[in-house]
Scaffold this active site. Structure first.
Site, PDB file in Angstrom:
ATOM      1  N   HIS A 112       0.807  -1.219   0.000  1.00 40.97           N
ATOM      2  CA  HIS A 112       0.000   0.000   0.000  1.00 40.97           C
ATOM      3  C   HIS A 112       0.846   1.278   0.000  1.00 40.97           C
ATOM      4  O   HIS A 112       0.377   2.356   0.362  1.00 40.97           O
ATOM      5  CB  HIS A 112      -0.948   0.010   1.205  1.00 40.97           C
ATOM      6  CG  HIS A 112      -2.271   0.671   0.941  1.00 40.97           C
ATOM      7  ND1 HIS A 112      -2.609   1.904   1.434  1.00 40.97           N
ATOM      8  CD2 HIS A 112      -3.340   0.268   0.207  1.00 40.97           C
ATOM      9  CE1 HIS A 112      -3.832   2.231   1.043  1.00 40.97           C
ATOM     10  NE2 HIS A 112      -4.297   1.247   0.284  1.00 40.97           N
ATOM     11  N   HIS A 156      -6.905  -2.589 -11.065  1.00 39.09           N
ATOM     12  CA  HIS A 156      -7.230  -2.144  -9.711  1.00 39.09           C
ATOM     13  C   HIS A 156      -8.682  -1.680  -9.719  1.00 39.09           C
ATOM     14  O   HIS A 156      -9.095  -0.950 -10.606  1.00 39.09           O
ATOM     15  CB  HIS A 156      -6.290  -0.990  -9.364  1.00 39.09           C
ATOM     16  CG  HIS A 156      -6.450  -0.417  -8.007  1.00 39.09           C
ATOM     17  ND1 HIS A 156      -7.222   0.704  -7.749  1.00 39.09           N
ATOM     18  CD2 HIS A 156      -5.921  -0.776  -6.808  1.00 39.09           C
ATOM     19  CE1 HIS A 156      -7.165   1.002  -6.469  1.00 39.09           C
ATOM     20  NE2 HIS A 156      -6.381   0.129  -5.867  1.00 39.09           N
TER      21      HIS A 156
END
Length: 381
Positions: free
Chosen positions: A183, A283
């Site tokens: 992340h 994504h």
């Protein structure tokens, strides 16, 4: 042909921004311009473009895309490209519905009938992954993704990484494949260690092992780790993607259709990546329109790998989830890790417009959470 008569946008919970374009003949299409934590900025961009684009030919999708890129002088970036995504997806949906075909038929036709998918477990502060993994398995998934760590200091105790390794071992023991998302919250001294620790447990990929502005660090890590490196959600055009492909430091590209200018740019990025032997794993922790648009491109490209979907993701709170705004939730039933390709016209989903209009009236913008370290310093979320 039909000129654009109306462009509307709808802020809806849990954190999405939908766009509807209607032409002068009453044909309509839906897009998604969600940009997590920056809803008002995208809305401002849409306000400006609505005034400029009303009256243009709705069929001229590429001309409108190029206007949004070239005529603005300042180009790219998350806000412009998310606003453009909403318009682009809606125009593709409108055109394909008018012709009575799925969007993928306008992209050269389909090369597959099913799409491999994965879902999230664990949350922002990952925990309880065994129960959640087993629940995903019961839903029909064969792969999941989870955050690797909570917030981590620039140079933290090596023991801060132990829990991540244990979680990955636990999930792999259930028989599921697992992607591990760093992340961008793990800085270089810790990322190197975590990548090494995870290698024996064979995650599908490590995602954003470093922030994308540190391409030299990602390149160095790619030379020392055998794990596939995935990234792309914070790259907003083919020009952003280009240096990562040229330096051979990305193994799986993850463009987000809602942040890259929509279907038009996703198709181009996929073709570009194919030339470098890099697969596409879009994504999409966002809404149903973004997912449907991604799947239309997935269906038409040779180098599609796997599709993220936000079913039950930890951000979908307040009673609204991926399937809340579509009339036929069975369209995305998961079986043996795959969903069937949608066959309907346009995006292949039918939206509950009445619900969208109702809930948008008092929807508040979603604010990105943040992490604070023990000294009060901000940490990467």
């Amino acid at each position: 042909m039909g000129k654009i008569a109306k462009v509307e946008y709808f802020r809806v919970p849990p954190r999405w921004l939908f766009v509807k374009i209607t032409d002068e003949d009453g044909n309509a299409g839906w897009g998604e311009a969600s940009l997590e934590g920056h809803t008002q900025s995208v809305e401002g961009c849409l306000d400006a473009w609505i005034e400029q684009y009303t009256g243009l030919e709705a069929d001229d999708i590429e001309q409108i895309w190029q206007m949004s890129w070239r005529k603005t002088f300042y180009r790219g970036g998350p806000v412009f490209m998310s606003a453009l995504a909403g318009l682009d997806i809606a125009l593709w949906d409108l055109k394909a519905r008018k012709l009575g075909v799925p969007i993928y038929q306008l992209l050269g036709g389909k090369v597959r009938d099913t799409l491999k998918v994965y879902a999230w477990i664990g949350g922002d502060r990952p925990s309880d992954v065994e129960a959640q993994a087993l629940a995903r398995k019961a839903q029909g998934f064969t792969a999941v993704k989870m955050n690797g760590t909570e917030d981590v200091g620039w140079l933290d105790s090596p023991s801060a990484l132990d829990a991540c390794v244990e979680r990955v071992k636990t999930v792999r023991a259930t028989g599921l494949d697992a992607g591990v998302d760093f992340h961008g919250r793990v800085h270089r001294p810790m990322a190197k260690q975590l990548a090494t620790l995870l290698e024996p447990h064979r995650p599908m990929f490590i995602e954003e092992p470093l922030l994308s502005e540190h391409i030299e660090g990602i390149e160095a890590l790619s030379r020392t780790s055998n794990l596939p490196i995935a990234l792309g959600e914070r790259l907003h055009s083919r020009w952003d993607v280009k240096p990562f492909l040229e330096r051979a430091c990305v193994d799986i590209l993850q463009p987000d259709i809602c942040h890259i200018g929509g279907i038009s740019e996703m198709k181009r990025i996929a073709a570009m990546a194919e030339a470098y032997d890099v697969p596409i794993a879009p994504h999409c922790p966002l809404g149903p329109i973004g997912l449907a648009a991604s799947m239309q491109v997935d269906a038409s490209i040779a180098n599609f790998a796997i599709q993220e979907m936000s079913l039950g993701i930890h951000y979908n709170v307040g009673g609204y989830d991926l399937l809340s705004y579509i009339r036929d939730p069975s369209v995305w039933d998961v079986k043996d890790g795959y969903v069937q390709l949608m066959k309907g016209p346009g995006l292949g989903i039918e939206l509950d417009e009445e619900l969208i209009r109702k809930v948008s009236k008092d929807a508040v913008p979603w604010v990105s959470p943040g992490f604070v370290g023990p000294g009060g310093e901000l940490r990467e979320w």
